[in-house]
Design a protein around this motif. Sequence first.
Motif, PDB file in Angstrom:
ATOM      1  N   ASP A  94       1.033  -1.025  -0.008  1.00  0.00           N
ATOM      2  CA  ASP A  94      -0.178   0.025  -0.038  1.00  0.00           C
ATOM      3  C   ASP A  94       0.889   1.337  -0.100  1.00  0.00           C
ATOM      4  N   GLU A  95       2.125   1.340   0.497  1.00  0.00           N
ATOM      5  CA  GLU A  95       2.841   2.308   0.407  1.00  0.00           C
ATOM      6  C   GLU A  95       4.038   2.424  -0.844  1.00  0.00           C
ATOM      7  N   GLU A  96       3.669   1.943  -1.689  1.00  0.00           N
ATOM      8  CA  GLU A  96       4.529   2.025  -3.067  1.00  0.00           C
ATOM      9  C   GLU A  96       4.859   3.369  -3.015  1.00  0.00           C
ATOM     10  N   TRP A  97       6.379   3.229  -3.362  1.00  0.00           N
ATOM     11  CA  TRP A  97       7.189   4.554  -3.579  1.00  0.00           C
ATOM     12  C   TRP A  97       6.768   5.009  -4.953  1.00  0.00           C
ATOM     13  N   ARG A  98       6.356   6.503  -5.097  1.00  0.00           N
ATOM     14  CA  ARG A  98       5.871   7.047  -6.364  1.00  0.00           C
ATOM     15  C   ARG A  98       7.017   8.339  -6.500  1.00  0.00           C
ATOM     16  N   GLY A  99       8.052   8.354  -5.918  1.00  0.00           N
ATOM     17  CA  GLY A  99       8.897   9.479  -6.142  1.00  0.00           C
ATOM     18  C   GLY A  99       8.628  10.476  -5.031  1.00  0.00           C
ATOM     19  N   TRP A 100       9.484  11.799  -5.224  1.00  0.00           N
ATOM     20  CA  TRP A 100       9.294  12.661  -4.094  1.00  0.00           C
ATOM     21  C   TRP A 100       8.057  13.767  -4.357  1.00  0.00           C
ATOM     22  N   TRP A 101       7.502  13.863  -5.591  1.00  0.00           N
ATOM     23  CA  TRP A 101       6.859  14.939  -6.096  1.00  0.00           C
ATOM     24  C   TRP A 101       5.533  14.930  -6.131  1.00  0.00           C
ATOM     25  N   GLY A 102       4.679  13.981  -5.121  1.00  0.00           N
ATOM     26  CA  GLY A 102       3.432  14.014  -5.093  1.00  0.00           C
ATOM     27  C   GLY A 102       2.742  13.370  -6.321  1.00  0.00           C
ATOM     28  N   GLU A 103       1.207  13.731  -6.264  1.00  0.00           N
ATOM     29  CA  GLU A 103       0.553  12.597  -7.354  1.00  0.00           C
ATOM     30  C   GLU A 103       0.816  13.376  -8.647  1.00  0.00           C
ATOM     31  N   ASN A 104       1.122  14.659  -8.834  1.00  0.00           N
ATOM     32  CA  ASN A 104       1.087  15.420 -10.037  1.00  0.00           C
ATOM     33  C   ASN A 104       2.682  15.991 -10.289  1.00  0.00           C
ATOM     34  N   PRO A 105       3.765  15.124 -10.616  1.00  0.00           N
ATOM     35  CA  PRO A 105       5.021  15.418 -10.667  1.00  0.00           C
ATOM     36  C   PRO A 105       5.236  16.708 -11.718  1.00  0.00           C
ATOM     37  N   PRO A 106       6.259  17.364 -11.389  1.00  0.00           N
ATOM     38  CA  PRO A 106       6.528  18.509 -12.443  1.00  0.00           C
ATOM     39  C   PRO A 106       7.450  18.122 -13.448  1.00  0.00           C
ATOM     40  N   PHE A 107       7.062  16.846 -14.166  1.00  0.00           N
ATOM     41  CA  PHE A 107       7.569  16.489 -15.581  1.00  0.00           C
ATOM     42  C   PHE A 107       6.600  16.447 -16.691  1.00  0.00           C
ATOM     43  N   HIS A 108       5.361  15.758 -16.598  1.00  0.00           N
ATOM     44  CA  HIS A 108       4.430  16.010 -17.511  1.00  0.00           C
ATOM     45  C   HIS A 108       4.897  15.195 -18.880  1.00  0.00           C
ATOM     46  N   THR A 109       5.700  14.199 -18.796  1.00  0.00           N
ATOM     47  CA  THR A 109       6.345  13.390 -19.902  1.00  0.00           C
ATOM     48  C   THR A 109       6.798  11.913 -19.414  1.00  0.00           C
ATOM     49  N   PRO A 110       6.735  11.120 -20.329  1.00  0.00           N
ATOM     50  CA  PRO A 110       7.371   9.720 -19.771  1.00  0.00           C
ATOM     51  C   PRO A 110       9.193  10.292 -19.070  1.00  0.00           C
ATOM     52  N   VAL A 111       9.288   9.525 -18.261  1.00  0.00           N
ATOM     53  CA  VAL A 111      10.544   9.851 -17.345  1.00  0.00           C
ATOM     54  C   VAL A 111      11.049   8.187 -17.123  1.00  0.00           C
ATOM     55  N   PHE A 112      12.189   8.176 -17.745  1.00  0.00           N
ATOM     56  CA  PHE A 112      12.996   6.827 -17.694  1.00  0.00           C
ATOM     57  C   PHE A 112      13.943   6.953 -16.432  1.00  0.00           C
ATOM     58  N   VAL A 113      13.575   5.939 -15.478  1.00  0.00           N
ATOM     59  CA  VAL A 113      14.465   5.878 -14.296  1.00  0.00           C
ATOM     60  C   VAL A 113      15.309   4.747 -14.449  1.00  0.00           C
ATOM     61  N   LEU A 114      16.619   5.086 -14.433  1.00  0.00           N
ATOM     62  CA  LEU A 114      17.808   4.201 -14.536  1.00  0.00           C
ATOM     63  C   LEU A 114      17.926   3.082 -13.240  1.00  0.00           C
ATOM     64  N   THR A 115      17.892   1.978 -13.400  1.00  0.00           N
ATOM     65  CA  THR A 115      17.865   0.955 -12.218  1.00  0.00           C
ATOM     66  C   THR A 115      18.177  -0.228 -12.975  1.00  0.00           C
ATOM     67  N   HIS A 116      19.143  -1.063 -12.140  1.00  0.00           N
ATOM     68  CA  HIS A 116      19.436  -2.686 -12.448  1.00  0.00           C
ATOM     69  C   HIS A 116      18.158  -3.454 -11.950  1.00  0.00           C
ATOM     70  N   HIS A 117      17.382  -2.699 -11.579  1.00  0.00           N
ATOM     71  CA  HIS A 117      16.111  -3.605 -10.807  1.00  0.00           C
ATOM     72  C   HIS A 117      14.903  -3.064 -11.414  1.00  0.00           C
ATOM     73  N   PRO A 118      14.527  -3.383 -12.874  1.00  0.00           N
ATOM     74  CA  PRO A 118      13.371  -2.800 -13.461  1.00  0.00           C
ATOM     75  C   PRO A 118      12.042  -3.282 -12.716  1.00  0.00           C
ATOM     76  N   ARG A 119      10.921  -2.320 -12.821  1.00  0.00           N
ATOM     77  CA  ARG A 119       9.656  -2.801 -12.251  1.00  0.00           C
ATOM     78  C   ARG A 119       8.429  -2.202 -13.126  1.00  0.00           C
ATOM     79  N   PRO A 120       7.125  -2.533 -12.585  1.00  0.00           N
ATOM     80  CA  PRO A 120       6.395  -2.138 -13.642  1.00  0.00           C
ATOM     81  C   PRO A 120       6.337  -0.410 -13.655  1.00  0.00           C
TER      82      PRO A 120
END
Lengths: 223, 223
Positions: A94-120
């Motif tokens: 229930d506490e899935e981490w969704r970034g620091w920026w709240g429900e409407n993050p200031p990107f408004h585009t696709p954001v590719f997060v680089l990680t060795h552990h892909p997730r949905p």
Amino acid sequence: MSFVRIQNISISLDGFGTGEGLAFESPFGHAGERLHEWMFATRFGRGMLGLPGGSDGVDNAFAERHETLGIGAEIMGRGKFSPQTGPWTDLGTDEEWRGWWGENPPFHTPVFVLTHHPRPSIEMEGGTVFHFVDASPQDAVAMAREAAGGRDVRIGGGPTMAREFIAAGLVDTIHLVQVPIVLGRGARLWDGLEGLETDYDVEQVASPSGVVHLTFTRRGDRG
Amino acid sequence: MSFVRIQNISISLDGFGTGEGLAFESPFGHAGERLHEWMFATRFGRGMLGLPGGSDGVDNAFAERHETLGIGAEIMGRGKFSPQTGPWTDLGTDEEWRGWWGENPPFHTPVFVLTHHPRPSIEMEGGTVFHFVDASPQDAVAMAREAAGGRDVRIGGGPTMAREFIAAGLVDTIHLVQVPIVLGRGARLWDGLEGLETDYDVEQVASPSGVVHLTFTRRGDRG
């Protein structure tokens, strides 16, 4: 041709873009908020916090380029999305981490997060979709360029991934903000970038707020 | 009370005040002349070379403070006087090393050269006398203050000795010139100076020449 851009990465006089001791309660470690106070004094920065007012000078002119329509995708390091390292422990909770920026993050585009552990992927409000990919800088840029649909790609940081993309020759324009503090430790942007000035035209512009805006524009006729 | 001052120390974006590979034919190592081109474009710098002309803007305003009557003595590291290390090999020879600056060096005061290998003083034209002393930063400042007769004491560099004097809390005002190049290696000024901004008011001023003048003024009512 679209540009690959770095925007608004704040560094100390000694070149650190984050401090030591990153954690959920201290996303920039011992640097605290000091690297970003300049931004939260601008109209753009105050607007992000839902506050009125703020300066509309050179600091704001740079800061609000973050929201330009010209950006079609961002690539960020995992350390910018979350201070956790290793396998994700929050998946399906229930506490899935969704970034620091709240429900409407200031990107408004696709954001590719680089990680060795892909997730949905995570779809947020306002057009931001976080994708989690295990990719080289070259492949990440190709992927983001495709998603950006002809618009520019932002290299979002932190400093460690930013310098990797710069060192790989993938970045067309760089905007850094030098804040007059000496951090002493953390992640240093400059390491491994000897001779950067041979590939870029460099400007240094001081703001009355006390910071210096450093811009690097790649030489030649790309773009 | 007289001030202890650092003036006109040039550093790269990544904070190096000299490069690697210092030698008689390359006093700044792989940095070459790039850290000091800004100065040799000023009226002061061209005058040092016996040339006419040069800029008279903010770069010159800072550069020519080197010749202010307010300075009564300088302390420099041995590395600024000579690229040699270890015992002096030129003593009593016809080719005695007398510094980089010709017979009339641009100091015109006593200059205390810090070395673990004291040697007889050398009197030059124009008032410069080089003294060679094995002293702690504190003792060197006391000695130079005494010799300065109430005027200010300049900490002349290089970067390694400059940061030692800063770290020891001995320096009242610091003027650095940030040049838009990334050196990658050499002697870094910032190491060990975490939190410097808590003791100093810091200004960053960009020059049209492309460099940034950084000034640090110690807080409080000293001076």
